[in-house]
Design an enzyme around this catalytic site. Structure first.
Site, short mmCIF file in Angstrom:
data_model
loop_
_atom_site.label_atom_id
_atom_site.label_comp_id
_atom_site.label_asym_id
_atom_site.label_seq_id
_atom_site.Cartn_x
_atom_site.Cartn_y
_atom_site.Cartn_z
N TYR A 107 -59.58 -62.69 -53.62
CA TYR A 107 -60.29 -61.47 -53.21
C TYR A 107 -60.97 -61.67 -51.85
CZ TYR A 107 -63.21 -57.33 -53.34
OH TYR A 107 -63.78 -56.13 -53.03
N ASP A 139 -54.56 -47.64 -28.35
CA ASP A 139 -53.83 -47.41 -29.59
C ASP A 139 -52.54 -48.20 -29.44
OD1 ASP A 139 -52.09 -46.62 -31.57
OD2 ASP A 139 -52.69 -44.51 -31.53
N ALA A 199 -50.18 -49.22 -31.56
CA ALA A 199 -49.16 -49.18 -32.62
C ALA A 199 -47.85 -49.78 -32.10
CB ALA A 199 -48.94 -47.75 -33.09
N HIS A 202 -47.45 -30.09 -40.45
CA HIS A 202 -46.01 -30.39 -40.49
C HIS A 202 -45.63 -31.22 -41.71
CE1 HIS A 202 -48.16 -33.53 -38.39
NE2 HIS A 202 -47.18 -34.39 -38.62
N LYS A 212 -45.74 -50.35 -37.39
CA LYS A 212 -44.75 -50.27 -36.30
C LYS A 212 -44.48 -51.69 -35.80
CE LYS A 212 -46.47 -45.96 -36.52
NZ LYS A 212 -47.53 -45.61 -37.50
N PHE A 220 -51.99 -39.41 -30.78
CA PHE A 220 -50.99 -39.04 -31.79
C PHE A 220 -51.63 -38.14 -32.83
CE2 PHE A 220 -47.72 -39.66 -35.10
CZ PHE A 220 -46.71 -39.07 -34.39
N ASP A 221 -50.82 -37.55 -33.71
CA ASP A 221 -51.34 -36.49 -34.60
C ASP A 221 -52.50 -36.95 -35.48
OD1 ASP A 221 -49.67 -38.04 -36.20
OD2 ASP A 221 -48.56 -36.38 -37.07
N1 F0G Z 1 -51.03 -44.18 -33.56
C1 F0G Z 1 -49.76 -43.93 -33.22
C2 F0G Z 1 -49.35 -43.98 -31.79
C3 F0G Z 1 -48.83 -43.62 -34.21
O1 F0G Z 1 -47.57 -43.36 -33.87
C4 F0G Z 1 -49.24 -43.57 -35.56
C5 F0G Z 1 -48.31 -43.26 -36.63
C6 F0G Z 1 -50.58 -43.86 -35.87
C7 F0G Z 1 -51.44 -44.16 -34.83
C8 F0G Z 1 -51.08 -43.85 -37.29
O2 F0G Z 1 -50.68 -44.98 -37.97
O3 F0G Z 1 -49.18 -44.16 -39.79
O4 F0G Z 1 -50.22 -46.42 -39.89
O5 F0G Z 1 -51.60 -44.39 -40.22
N2 F0G Z 1 -47.16 -42.82 -36.41
C9 F0G Z 1 -46.09 -42.64 -37.34
C10 F0G Z 1 -44.91 -42.05 -36.64
C11 F0G Z 1 -46.44 -42.02 -38.63
O6 F0G Z 1 -43.96 -41.64 -37.32
O7 F0G Z 1 -44.89 -42.02 -35.41
P1 F0G Z 1 -50.39 -44.98 -39.56
#
Ligand code: F0G
Length: 475
Positions: free
Chosen positions: A98, A238, A240, A467, A281, A150-151
């Site tokens: 843990y 960010d 990712a 979406h 990613k 991003f969204d």
């Molecule tokens: N930042 C970026 C640039 C992303 O593309 C994503 C997720 C996130 C943050 C959020 O990360 O999914 O681990 O919570 N993008 C995915 C996509 C879902 O399909 O581009 P997460």
């Protein structure tokens, strides 16, 4: 943490000395991948009438399909790639204690090595990192500036009553503009916004996923960091897709020529006060994320939220096996052999679509190819979601799942016909050239009969991130 130190200690696994070492350059003919496939997963192409039925049953929303009804799944590269033998071996050796597990210490060491940030906070995925950092940082009325949020990042800013403002380079808004380094933030607009708005943070998304997967160049980030510092505003990456960002800079940015991707990635993180990373990613894992910070006091505030909602500070919502898979995956994503093969595959797919007369956002992104569906379907206005129409047609005709990145995902893009895209995201190490050839040929056939495609209307949708769960119908 001095970055020079971390770079003289290479990751503790062979960096492909027995693999084909491909230079990080655009290929005339892509080199064979430096790996072979030892485990396979059956996929099947349903008959066309069954695909049409599945599409109707999903409410014409590809997120609502059953994955088994998809032949080639390019919905996302997030958590959908193939792990290596070394990652699976690390999974088996994980420590599920843990608190204070060995998996945690391996994870923390890998994140420090790759990003240089001394404070490491694990989260179950990227959006949890966004929520925790922004809760510790933002107040209602604050502004977050970005090249392109991003969204989920935007949604996490807005749910706290703050505002996200995108300031992309103008070239990034023109799909035909071949500028190789157009993922950065518009510096003049940034300077003006810093003077005019109550800016609480700057987020550079590397690569710029919502625009086309273009890289943020080091020069742009350096200038942005200088402006941020002058105003005392923290800058976050960010990250990712930090490895693809670095790999694209190695190929395209003369200032990075000859630099290993790991060095370039570290140089970008060195400019920032912190990072938000979805490990789904470039962590090459199926789940996970983290925050990296320099400021110990801010890290402490974030950890207080972490313990309440994600988990203890040495696992953050993840199992030990996830932490270990990520520790290996972060380094593999920077492995010149794996990374080069990845970028080559996306670039070759981009070229194949162009050859099939499919309009695509130029140049190729690091993780995906984006069809310029606004240009492909000029008779379908943004309010009828041309990007979604192409995505539905691609499933109907080829069993291929993709994702709209346009007015359905970003309602504010309804006024921007050039931002009606269909994203084909390529999972790491998962599909072969013949899979992508099937996608390119199917899209070529759709493009040849473009006038037969119509638009869509929304039947019902939630207010945030509509979406994912919207029900649509052909207009
Ligand atoms: N930042 C970026 C640039 C992303 O593309 C994503 C997720 C996130 C943050 C959020 O990360 O999914 O681990 O919570 N993008 C995915 C996509 C879902 O399909 O581009 P997460």
């Amino acid at each position: 943490m001095p970055s020079e130190l971390t770079i003289v200690n290479p990751p503790p696994f062979p960096r492909g000395e027995d693999a084909i070492m491909t230079p990080l350059r655009p290929p005339a003919h892509p080199a064979p991948e430096p790996y072979r496939i030892r485990s396979v997963e059956r996929i099947r192409l349903l008959p066309r009438e069954e695909r049409l039925r599945a599409l109707a049953d999903s409410g014409h929303n590809l997120f609502r399909l059953r994955a088994r009804d998809v032949f080639i799944d390019l919905l996302t590269d997030s958590g959908t790639g193939s792990m290596s033998d070394r990652q699976w071996a690390a999974v088996m050796e994980a420590d599920e204690s843990y608190a204070g597990s060995e998996s945690w210490f391996r994870f923390e060491a890998a994140v420090r090595e790759v990003t240089g940030f001394p404070e490491v906070i694990p989260t179950h995925q990227g959006r949890a990192a966004e929520r925790l950092l922004f809760e510790a940082l933002l107040r209602p009325g604050d502004v977050v500036l970005s090249n392109a949020l991003f969204d989920t990042t935007r949604a996490n800013v807005e749910r706290l009553g703050a505002r996200g403002i995108d300031l992309p380079e103008p070239a990034a808004l023109d799909p035909l503009d071949e500028s190789p380094l157009k993922g950065g933030i518009a510096l003049d607009a940034l300077e003006r916004a810093l003077a005019a708005e109550p800016v609480r943070a700057i987020v550079l998304t590397a690569t710029a996923n919502s625009l086309g997967g273009h890289p943020v160049p080091l020069g742009n980030a350096t200038a942005a960091a200088r402006l941020a510092k002058k105003k005392g505003v923290p800058l976050f990456i960010d990250g990712a897709r930090f490895a693809e960002n670095a790999g694209l800079l190695a190929r395209r940015d003369p200032s990075c020529e000859g630099m290993p991707a790991a060095r370039i990635a570290l140089s970008l993180f060195d400019l920032a006060d912190g990072c938000l990373v979805s490990a789904k990613k470039n962590g090459l894992a199926h789940i996970g994320g983290f925050i990296g910070l320099r400021d110990a006091a801010l890290a402490e505030r974030v950890r207080q939220g972490l313990v309440v909602t994600e988990g203890f500070e040495t696992y953050g919502g993840l199992a030990g096996r996830d932490l270990d898979a990520i520790a290996v995956g972060l380094r593999e994503a920077l492995d010149e052999g794996f990374l080069s093969a990845r970028l080559d595959q996306v670039e070759a797919f981009h070229a194949a679509l162009r050859a099939a007369n499919v309009p695509v956002v130029c140049p190729a992104g690091g993780h995906a190819v984006y069809v310029d569906s606004g240009a492909l379907l000029p008779h379908v206005p943004p309010s009828r979601f041309p990007g979604h129409s192409v995505a539905c047609a691609l499933y109907a005709e080829g069993g291929v799942r993709s994702c709209e990145v346009g007015a359905l995902m970003f309602p504010e893009a309804e006024k921007e016909p050039h931002r009606q895209l269909t994203r084909l995201a390529i999972p790491w190490r998962t599909y072969t050239a013949s899979h992508l050839d099937h996608v390119a040929r199917t899209l070529g056939q759709i493009a040849a009969q473009r006038e037969r495609l119509g638009g869509y209307t929304i039947v019902s949708a939630p207010a945030a991130l509509r979406h994912f769960r919207a029900v649509l119908a052909p207009a």
